[in-house]
Enzyme design. Structure first.
Site, PDB file in Angstrom:
ATOM      1  N   ALA A 215       0.787  -1.121   0.274  1.00  0.00           N
ATOM      2  CA  ALA A 215      -0.127   0.110   0.135  1.00  0.00           C
ATOM      3  C   ALA A 215       0.997   1.285   0.260  1.00  0.00           C
ATOM      4  CB  ALA A 215      -0.949  -0.010   1.358  1.00  0.00           C
TER       5      ALA A 215
ATOM      6  N   ARG B  93      -5.583   0.254  -9.036  1.00  0.00           N
ATOM      7  CA  ARG B  93      -5.756  -0.700  -8.025  1.00  0.00           C
ATOM      8  C   ARG B  93      -6.796  -0.013  -7.092  1.00  0.00           C
ATOM      9  NH1 ARG B  93      -1.066  -4.451  -5.885  1.00  0.00           N
ATOM     10  NH2 ARG B  93      -2.695  -5.939  -5.657  1.00  0.00           N
TER      11      ARG B  93
ATOM     12  N   ASP C  35      -4.022  -2.652   3.883  1.00  0.00           N
ATOM     13  CA  ASP C  35      -4.331  -1.716   2.658  1.00  0.00           C
ATOM     14  C   ASP C  35      -5.201  -0.683   2.803  1.00  0.00           C
ATOM     15  OD1 ASP C  35      -3.384  -4.606   1.865  1.00  0.00           O
ATOM     16  OD2 ASP C  35      -2.704  -3.029   0.134  1.00  0.00           O
TER      17      ASP C  35
ATOM     18  N   ASN D 208      -6.227  -6.608   4.281  1.00  0.00           N
ATOM     19  CA  ASN D 208      -4.879  -6.754   4.199  1.00  0.00           C
ATOM     20  C   ASN D 208      -4.950  -8.153   3.266  1.00  0.00           C
ATOM     21  OD1 ASN D 208      -2.117  -6.359   4.319  1.00  0.00           O
ATOM     22  ND2 ASN D 208      -2.067  -8.357   5.691  1.00  0.00           N
ATOM     23  N   LYS D 209      -3.859  -8.490   2.616  1.00  0.00           N
ATOM     24  CA  LYS D 209      -3.697  -9.676   1.749  1.00  0.00           C
ATOM     25  C   LYS D 209      -4.551 -10.715   1.960  1.00  0.00           C
ATOM     26  CE  LYS D 209      -1.946  -9.628  -1.267  1.00  0.00           C
ATOM     27  NZ  LYS D 209      -2.702  -9.103  -2.485  1.00  0.00           N
TER      28      LYS D 209
HETATM   29  O1  MRU Z   1      -1.204  -7.076  -3.625  1.00  0.00           O
HETATM   30  P1  MRU Z   1      -0.193  -6.499  -2.627  1.00  0.00           P
HETATM   31  O2  MRU Z   1       0.874  -7.490  -2.481  1.00  0.00           O
HETATM   32  O3  MRU Z   1      -0.025  -5.083  -3.051  1.00  0.00           O
HETATM   33  O4  MRU Z   1      -0.705  -6.530  -1.253  1.00  0.00           O
HETATM   34  C1  MRU Z   1       0.106  -6.095  -0.186  1.00  0.00           C
HETATM   35  C2  MRU Z   1      -0.298  -6.154   1.206  1.00  0.00           C
HETATM   36  O5  MRU Z   1      -1.460  -6.684   1.452  1.00  0.00           O
HETATM   37  C3  MRU Z   1       0.407  -5.574   2.447  1.00  0.00           C
HETATM   38  O6  MRU Z   1       0.259  -6.422   3.462  1.00  0.00           O
HETATM   39  C4  MRU Z   1      -0.185  -4.304   2.617  1.00  0.00           C
HETATM   40  O7  MRU Z   1      -0.361  -3.345   1.498  1.00  0.00           O
HETATM   41  C5  MRU Z   1       0.653  -3.455   3.661  1.00  0.00           C
HETATM   42  S1  MRU Z   1       2.249  -2.828   3.031  1.00  0.00           S
HETATM   43  C6  MRU Z   1       3.052  -2.175   4.145  1.00  0.00           C
END
Ligand code: MRU
Length: 349
Positions: free
Chosen positions: A49, A88, A236, A246-247
């Site tokens: 993010a 995104r 995120d 989050n992911k």
């Molecule tokens: O799809 P991504 O790799 O962009 O997803 C990232 C995540 O889910 C991270 O955990 C989140 O962005 C925090 S990054 C400090």
């Protein structure tokens, strides 16, 4: 680690460490225009993010350069900036950064395109530098949440690669290690893009922080065996009530942590808090191409044409979060008032 996001102010191009190729190859992808920035964001050359927020800010600089020669340059600039913000949907930092660039533009409403370029470069640089400072503060506050000897599970990559540097969840781990605590990290592999197996493992190894990779589906066994003392993840977007996107897979980890009475922390900068989104149900969840799931290193592993669910994120309800670690301190439930207060205090007078 030197910065993985570098803007060349002479050539006006953005150099991004290509995270799709790590850890096998360390090579940079060079973006010359907004289309290149949008592609890099969508194909996850750069991800995480705060890192995509910083990239978006530099993308706005390229947008000025691109719009400058057009007769309706102001309208063109706005359209280009909106295409970056929309690249995104889930991580609010992307739109947050573009909004900040828009404010910068409004404050210099009479500026010629050439002056705007200078102003935008200064603002993008500030966003990048502030993110590193925020991550270091998150690390200092979060370090107190960890004890010497802890094994900490993290999901995805919320490290230096996902930010402008240092990391949020991995910032907490780095902060604890800098305090002299012995911390062992378990990195969930994080299917399908393997942010844990590839990126978290890579950057922790570079810093000589002990890390073990585990399959996503090993989490219950590891917790049941007492092999995990804390969970720290990034976010995120955190809604006004503390629900945190989050992911994909994070929600499952949180439920297991709750079941096994393991503290579950979310580490994120204030730019990830989104009070315009009331709760998790209102957070848009990105769906990504089926091939990310059905292919491994380019080879198909599922029957041709099989339908796929590829939700990139899930939402952990606030009730499962032990604390939200920000650069302004650790927030505790009830999160609604805590988030409103911290943002109020952070707002410039
Ligand atoms: O799809 P991504 O790799 O962009 O997803 C990232 C995540 O889910 C991270 O955990 C989140 O962005 C925090 S990054 C400090």
């Amino acid at each position: 680690m030197q910065s993985h996001i570098r803007f060349d102010t002479d050539a006006l191009e953005l150099h991004l460490l290509d995270q799709r190729l790590l850890p096998m190859e360390e090579s940079y992808c060079v973006c010359h225009n907004v289309a290149g920035i949008v592609r890099a964001l969508q194909e996850m050359v750069v991800r995480g993010a705060p890192a995509i927020g910083v990239t978006a800010a530099w993308g706005c600089v390229l947008a000025v350069r691109e719009a400058i020669f057009e007769s309706h340059w102001s309208e063109r600039l706005e359209a280009l900036m909106e295409s970056i913000a929309a690249a995104r949907p889930t991580a609010v930092n992307l739109r947050w950064a573009v909004e900040r660039m828009r404010r910068c533009r409004q404050q210099a409403a009479d500026a010629e395109a050439g002056d705007l370029l200078e102003l935008f470069m200064a603002e993008a640089r500030a966003i990048q530098d502030e993110d590193v400072a925020a991550c270091k503060a998150i690390g200092r506050f979060g370090a107190d949440c960890l004890d010497d000897g802890d094994t900490v599970l993290t999901h995805c990559n919320a490290g230096a690669l996902a930010t402008a540097g240092y990391g949020t969840a991995l910032g907490v781990i780095r902060g604890a290690v800098e305090q002299g605590k012995r911390i062992h990290v378990i990195a969930d592999e994080t299917r399908p893009f393997l942010q844990g197996a590839r990126l978290t493992a890579w950057e922790l190894q570079q810093d000589a922080i002990p890390v073990t990779v585990a399959c996503d589906n090993a989490c219950a066994l590891l917790m049941h065996r007492g092999m995990i003392q804390k969970v720290v993840v990034g976010a995120d977007r955190i809604a006004a009530n503390g629900d945190a996107a989050n992911k994909i897979g994070t929600y499952g980890v949180a439920l297991l942590a709750h079941h096994f009475h393991i503290p579950f922390y979310v580490a994120a900068p204030l730019s990830t808090l989104d009070t315009a989104t009331p709760d998790g149900a209102a957070i848009p969840i990105e769906e990504r191409p089926a091939q990310e799931v059905t292919c491994l290193t380019g080879q198909p592993v599922s029957p041709d044409g099989v339908p796929v669910y590829n939700f990139a994120f899930d939402v952990t309800p606030a009730q499962y979060i032990s604390g939200i670690i920000t650069e302004a301190g650790v927030l505790h439930a009830p999160y609604g008032p805590a988030i409103a207060r911290v943002l109020q205090e952070a707002r410039p007078a």
